[in-house]
Design an enzyme around this catalytic site. Structure first.
Site, mmCIF file in Angstrom:
data_model
loop_
_atom_site.group_PDB
_atom_site.id
_atom_site.type_symbol
_atom_site.label_atom_id
_atom_site.label_comp_id
_atom_site.label_asym_id
_atom_site.label_seq_id
_atom_site.Cartn_x
_atom_site.Cartn_y
_atom_site.Cartn_z
ATOM 1 N N SER A 1 -5.019 -2.885 2.050
ATOM 2 C CA SER A 1 -4.615 -2.031 3.167
ATOM 3 C C SER A 1 -5.808 -1.235 3.711
ATOM 4 O O SER A 1 -6.753 -1.837 4.224
ATOM 5 C CB SER A 1 -3.460 -1.121 2.731
ATOM 6 O OG SER A 1 -2.807 -0.553 3.835
ATOM 7 N N ASP B 1 5.281 -7.930 6.351
ATOM 8 C CA ASP B 1 4.637 -6.626 6.184
ATOM 9 C C ASP B 1 4.991 -5.707 7.357
ATOM 10 O O ASP B 1 4.628 -5.993 8.499
ATOM 11 C CB ASP B 1 3.112 -6.809 6.103
ATOM 12 C CG ASP B 1 2.396 -5.551 5.653
ATOM 13 O OD1 ASP B 1 2.901 -4.442 5.884
ATOM 14 O OD2 ASP B 1 1.291 -5.686 5.080
ATOM 15 N N HIS C 1 4.520 -5.139 2.285
ATOM 16 C CA HIS C 1 3.184 -4.551 2.107
ATOM 17 C C HIS C 1 2.947 -4.343 0.615
ATOM 18 O O HIS C 1 3.092 -3.236 0.092
ATOM 19 C CB HIS C 1 3.104 -3.227 2.871
ATOM 20 C CG HIS C 1 1.705 -2.722 3.087
ATOM 21 N ND1 HIS C 1 0.751 -3.442 3.794
ATOM 22 C CD2 HIS C 1 1.100 -1.580 2.698
ATOM 23 C CE1 HIS C 1 -0.367 -2.739 3.841
ATOM 24 N NE2 HIS C 1 -0.184 -1.617 3.176
#
Length: 231
Positions: free
Chosen positions: A125, A179, A210
């Protein structure tokens, strides 16, 4: 900030903490997490065929994050909500500052006896964004970059600022098909931009949100064994 003021967790595979690692993997966590976040995942990897590998898990500085109402949390850079036209605004100064921190972490591994070409930079991320930002600009050749569930920051500057040393460095890029935090299209855009610049990208998608899934860990394990196979 420098590496001496960062909180850093370290793990050496093989159980012999006195053994000199033959490779290092620097792992950058996502927004609001800390260095402990990916320790369990690293422990699932089997890199015994490579030899002792040092994992380095730094924790990002604590800072206010605009998109979360200014709440202070661990973050490599600030994130602002999109403007009225839906355009994403990037925290250039914050990104550049953390780029410097990441490069110091890479330099630290070299100073401890693991050369850059035996060091993998990996992130999830926000950490993925930092991996691509710092890794593509690193002045010395790295073993590879692992970009999980993220995107390419400051994309318009990549072509001009990238390092020739890492033009041939392999990239493992993976993303969840569902996601909701960093949508799949942003990961695909990063992949496409890097492939257009001539980078060698191994691209994987998984039926997840995610997060990280077992098949992703297995695929990453095989990829790491390949890029770290040479001594």
């Amino acid at each position: 900030m420098n590496t001496q003021t960062l909180e850093i967790i370290e793990l050496v595979t093989g159980g012999d903490t006195a053994a000199q690692p033959v490779a290092s993997i620097v792992v950058l966590h996502g927004l609001g997490a800390d260095g402990s976040d990916f320790v369990p995942i690293a422990q699932e990897l089997d890199l015994s065929a490579v030899g002792p590998v040092r994992f380095v898990f730094p924790s990002a500085p604590v800072r206010p994050v605009t998109i979360n109402g200014g709440y202070e949390m661990r973050a490599w850079y600030d994130i602002e909500p999109p403007d009225a036209q839906g355009k994403r605004r990037e925290d250039g100064p914050g990104l550049r500052a953390s780029q410097g921190i990441v490069q110091q972490l890479l330099n630290r591994e070299a100073a401890r006896g693991v050369p850059p070409e035996r060091t993998v930079l990996m992130g999830f991320s926000q950490g993925c964004a930092m991996t691509l930002l710092a890794g593509l600009r690193a002045p010395q050749r790295l073993a590879g970059l692992v970009a999980l569930s993220g995107y390419l920051p400051l994309a318009e500057h990549t072509a001009a600022e990238r390092s020739a040393a890492n033009q041939q460095a392999p990239l493992f890029m993976a993303h969840g098909q569902h996601d909701p935090v960093v949508v799949l299209q942003r990961g695909e855009a990063a992949r496409d931009a890097l492939q257009a610049l001539g980078y060698r990208v191994d691209w994987f998608t998984y039926a997840m949100e995610h997060s990280v899934c077992p098949q992703e860990i297995a695929d990453l394990n095989g990829w790491l064994l390949q890029v770290l196979a040479g001594r």
